[in-house]
Design an enzyme around this catalytic site. Structure first.
Site, PDB file in Angstrom:
ATOM      1  N   CYS A  62     -22.526  33.011  19.827  1.00 52.99           N
ATOM      2  CA  CYS A  62     -22.370  32.175  18.624  1.00 52.99           C
ATOM      3  C   CYS A  62     -21.184  32.630  17.781  1.00 52.99           C
ATOM      4  O   CYS A  62     -20.964  33.819  17.584  1.00 52.99           O
ATOM      5  CB  CYS A  62     -23.653  32.187  17.819  1.00 52.99           C
TER       6      CYS A  62
ATOM      7  N   SER B 235     -31.503  37.916  11.798  1.00 50.70           N
ATOM      8  CA  SER B 235     -30.427  37.447  12.652  1.00 50.70           C
ATOM      9  C   SER B 235     -29.099  37.782  11.995  1.00 50.70           C
ATOM     10  O   SER B 235     -28.992  37.880  10.766  1.00 50.70           O
ATOM     11  CB  SER B 235     -30.536  35.933  12.829  1.00 50.70           C
TER      12      SER B 235
END
Length: 566
Positions: free
Chosen positions: A192, A478
Site C-alpha cells: 500500500c 495499522s
C-alpha cells in the site's frame, strides 16, 4: 560450501539422486545452492505477482553460476483481515514465517538466500528467520503500489478507503463517492502506497544494509524494479562464490547488528514510519542478539529531525514521490549532516560491500518539498515516541507524525473490552469530544494476536473526531492509522496491566513531548482495584492461537515467543 553437507561424497549418493529428480545435472553439484524465499500468495495485492518476480531472480541466479531453489512462506493481508477475528492470526503469522525460513534453509543446508517479502509481518518474519540461519542474505521486496486518484484527481490510498466508511456513516460523502474511493484507492499491485507498515519495513531494510538502494521506494511492476531484482540476485551470487572467509563476512548477523538496528530506528523516526516497526524491530533486535531495547527509541528520536512526511501523515505524498525526490539514500544523506548532534547514522557494512556512508555519500535531495532539508524539518524530533507512566510502566507507542490536534491531551475514559465493542460504541455515538477511547484485551495474549485498530481509528477520523479524542489500547495500529492513537500499552490487560483496571470516567493524561501516559488515580484506589481484578480470558477455539497465547510475551519486548521455558 555449506551445501556440501548434502551433496558431496559417496554417503550423499541418495541425496544427489533426489536432487537429480528436481532437474540438477552433474556440474550443478559444484555450484552454490541459493534459497529463494518467496512470499507469493494470490490474496495480497503486494504479493500476487511475486511468482513472476522469483522467475526473474532465479534466471539471474542461474546466469551467474549458482543453483536457485525457491520455497514459499505464508502471508496475511492485514487490510482484508481487518475488522473481524481474522486479524487475530496476523501477528502470529510472523512467527510461522520466521520458523518456515529457518526450517527450509537449515534442513537443506543452502549456502545463501534471497528473501522476497513485501507486506506487513512478512518482512520482519523473514528477517527473523534469516537471522536464525545466519548465511549471506539479501532482501528485495515486491515494491510499493502506485497511489490512486479519485475521478476529481485527488490522491488517495487505502487509509482514504477506511476513513471513507466513517465519512459515509456521518453523511459527509455519498454512496457514489464511497464507490469511487473503493474502486481507485488501490490501483495496482504492490505494498500500500503510503508509509504504512509494509513500506516502513521495506524502507528500513535499506537502512539496515540488507537490501539495495531503492528497495523501499521503487514502484512495483516497473522495469526499474525488475532491474533491482536482477542486481540483488547478481550480488548474492557474487558473495556465494567467494572464499569461505570472505563469504562469512556477509553472514546476515555481521550486517544486521546493533548499529544496523540503531540506523533503522533513526531512519524510521526521520520518515515517520508505522508504529508497528517498533514491535517488529524489537523482535529483530532480539533475534540479532543485540542489547537494543524500547527505552533506546526516545534517545534516538530526540536526536533525529522529522524530514519526510508521507501518507497517512501527509496524504498527498506517497512512496513514489519519495523515490523521485531521491529515495531513502537522500533521506539518510540529509540526516547525516547533523554532525553537531553527535552523528545520527553509524557507519556499518551493507550487503553491497560498501559501508552505509559510502553508499549514500553522493545522494542528494531532488525535491525539498518532498524531503525537507535538515534546517527546515517538520519537527526537530522524530516521528515516533515511547510513553511511560502509571498506565504504561513498561511503555506504550505513539506515531507522533500522525497526530491530529494537540500533543497534550487530558480526557475522560470510555472503556471497551474488545475492538468489536469499540466499533459498535463509536457508531452508537458513545464517544464524544474530550473522550479517551480505551480498547483493551487486544494485546498479544489478550487478543490473542494483538489486532490492529485501523477500523476504530478510521471511524473516529471519518466522524470528524480525529483532533477531539484520543485512543489508547494494548493492541496495535495499522500503519494507515493517524490521530492521537497510543498502542502497545504494557503490561497488557490480560496480564493484569493498569489498562485493565480503568473505568469509565477516569481522567487520562497524555503528554507526548514529556513522554507521559498516566491515569489520575491515587495509589490507594489503584491497589483497591487490583485486589478484586480478574483479567478476562477469551474463549478461543484455534489450536495455534492457544499455543501462541501460552508462549507470547508482551509488546514491550516485541511480542516474541518464549523459548526460556524449554
Amino acid at each position: 560450501m555449506r551445501s556440501d553437507e548434502v551433496k558431496k561424497g559417496h554417503n550423499r549418493t541418495p541425496h544427489r539422486s533426489l536432487f537429480r529428480a528436481t532437474g540438477l545435472k552433474d556440474d550443478d553439484f559444484d555450484k552454490p545452492f541459493i534459497g529463494v524465499a518467496n512470499s507469493f500468495i494470490e490474496i495480497i495485492p503486494g504479493h500476487f505477482f511475486l511468482d513472476k518476480v522469483s522467475d526473474i531472480i532465479k534466471d539471474e541466479i542461474r546466469a551467474n553460476g549458482c543453483v536457485p531453489f525457491e520455497f514459499n512462506t505464508i502471508g496475511v493481508d492485514d487490510g482484508i483481515a481487518m475488522g473481524h477475528d481474522g486479524m487475530l492470526f496476523s501477528l502470529p503469522s510472523r512467527e510461522l514465517i520466521a520458523s518456515s525460513i529457518e526450517t527450509v534453509m537449515n534442513a537443506h543446508k543452502l549456502d545463501a538466500m534471497i528473501a522476497v517479502p513485501n507486506c506487513d509481518k512478512i518482512v520482519p518474519g523473514m528477517i527473523m528467520g534469516a537471522l536464525r540461519v545466519d548465511v549471506p542474505t539479501a532482501f528485495v521486496s515486491g515494491g510499493p503500489m502506485a497511489k490512486g486518484y479519485t475521478k476529481d484527481g485527488e490522491p488517495i490510498d487505502l487509509s482514504t478507503a477506511f476513513e471513507a466508511v466513517g465519512k459515509f456513516e456521518a453523511g459527509e460523502i455519498s454512496e457514489e463517492e464511497l464507490t469511487d474511493i473503493e474502486c481507485n484507492a488501490c490501483p495496482s499491485g504492490g505494498s500500500c502506497s503510503g508509509m504504512f507498515t509494509a513500506n516502513s519495513m521495506n524502507t528500513l531494510m535499506e537502512a539496515m544494509g540488507i537490501a539495495l538502494s531503492g528497495n523501499g521506494t521503487i514502484l512495483a511492476l516497473t522495469k526499474k524494479r525488475e532491474e533491482l531484482y536482477r542486481q540483488t540476485a547478481k550480488r548474492i551470487c557474487e558473495i556465494a562464490k567467494m572464499k569461505k572467509e570472505q563469504k562469512e563476512k556477509y553472514n546476515i548477523t555481521n550486517i544486521l547488528n546493533e548499529n544496523a538496528i540503531r540506523n533503522a530506528f533513526a531512519v524510521d523516526v526521520a520518515m515517520g514510519g508505522s508504529s508497528n516497526t517498533v514491535l517488529h524491530m524489537l523482535a529483530i533486535a532480539q533475534e540479532a542478539k543485540t542489547n537494543f531495547c524500547l527505552e533506546d527509541i526516545n534517545k534516538i528520536s530526540k536526536k533525529v529531525s522529522h524530514i519526510a512526511k508521507i501518507s497517512p501523515s501527509l496524504t498527498t505524498i506517497h512512496m513514489q514521490d519519495i523515490d523521485k525526490a531521491g529515495g531513502v539514500d537522500a533521506v539518510m544523506s540529509e540526516m547525516d549532516k547533523r554532525d553537531e548532534r553527535n552523528g545520527v547514522l553509524i557507519d556499518n557494512l551493507t550487503i553491497t560491500g560498501q559501508t552505509l556512508k559510502q553508499r549514500i555519500q553522493n545522494a542528494t535531495i531532488k525535491d525539498t518539498n518532498i524531503i525537507r532539508p535538515i534546517n527546515n524539518p517538520y519537527s526537530q524530533v522524530g516521528g515516533l515516541a515511547i510513553l511511560y507512566g502509571n498506565l504504561a510502566p513498561q511503555g506504550a507507542v505513539i506515531k507522533t507524525a500522525g497526530i491530529i490536534g494537540e500533543r497534550v491531551f487530558t480526557g475522560t475514559a470510555v472503556c471497551f473490552d474488545s475492538q468489536d465493542e469499540a466499533i459498535k460504541g463509536i457508531l452508537d455515538s458513545k464517544v464524544k469530544a474530550g473522550d479517551v477511547v480505551v480498547i483493551r484485551y487486544e494485546g498479544p495474549k489478550g487478543g490473542p494476536g494483538m489486532q490492529e485498530m485501523l477500523a476504530p481509528t478510521s471511524l473516529i477520523m471519518g466522524l470528524g473526531l480525529g483532533d477531539k479524542v484520543a485512543l489508547i489500547t494494548d493492541g496495535r495500529f495499522s500503519g494507515a492509522t493517524r490521530g492521537a492513537s497510543i498502542g502497545h500499552i504494557s503490561p497488557e490487560a490480560a496480564e493484569g496491566g493498569m489498562i485493565g483496571l480503568l473505568e469509565d470516567g477516569d481522567k487520562i493524561h497524555i503528554d507526548v513531548d514529556r513522554y507521559i501516559l498516566s491515569v489520575d488515580l491515587s495509589d490507594k484506589t489503584i491497589e483497591k482495584r487490583k485486589s478484586v481484578f480478574k483479567p478476562i480470558k477469551k474463549d478461543i477455539k484455534s489450536s495455534w492461537l492457544k499455543q501462541y497465547r501460552a508462549l507470547v510475551t508482551n509488546a514491550s519486548t516485541g511480542a516474541m515467543l518464549r523459548t526460556d521455558i524449554f
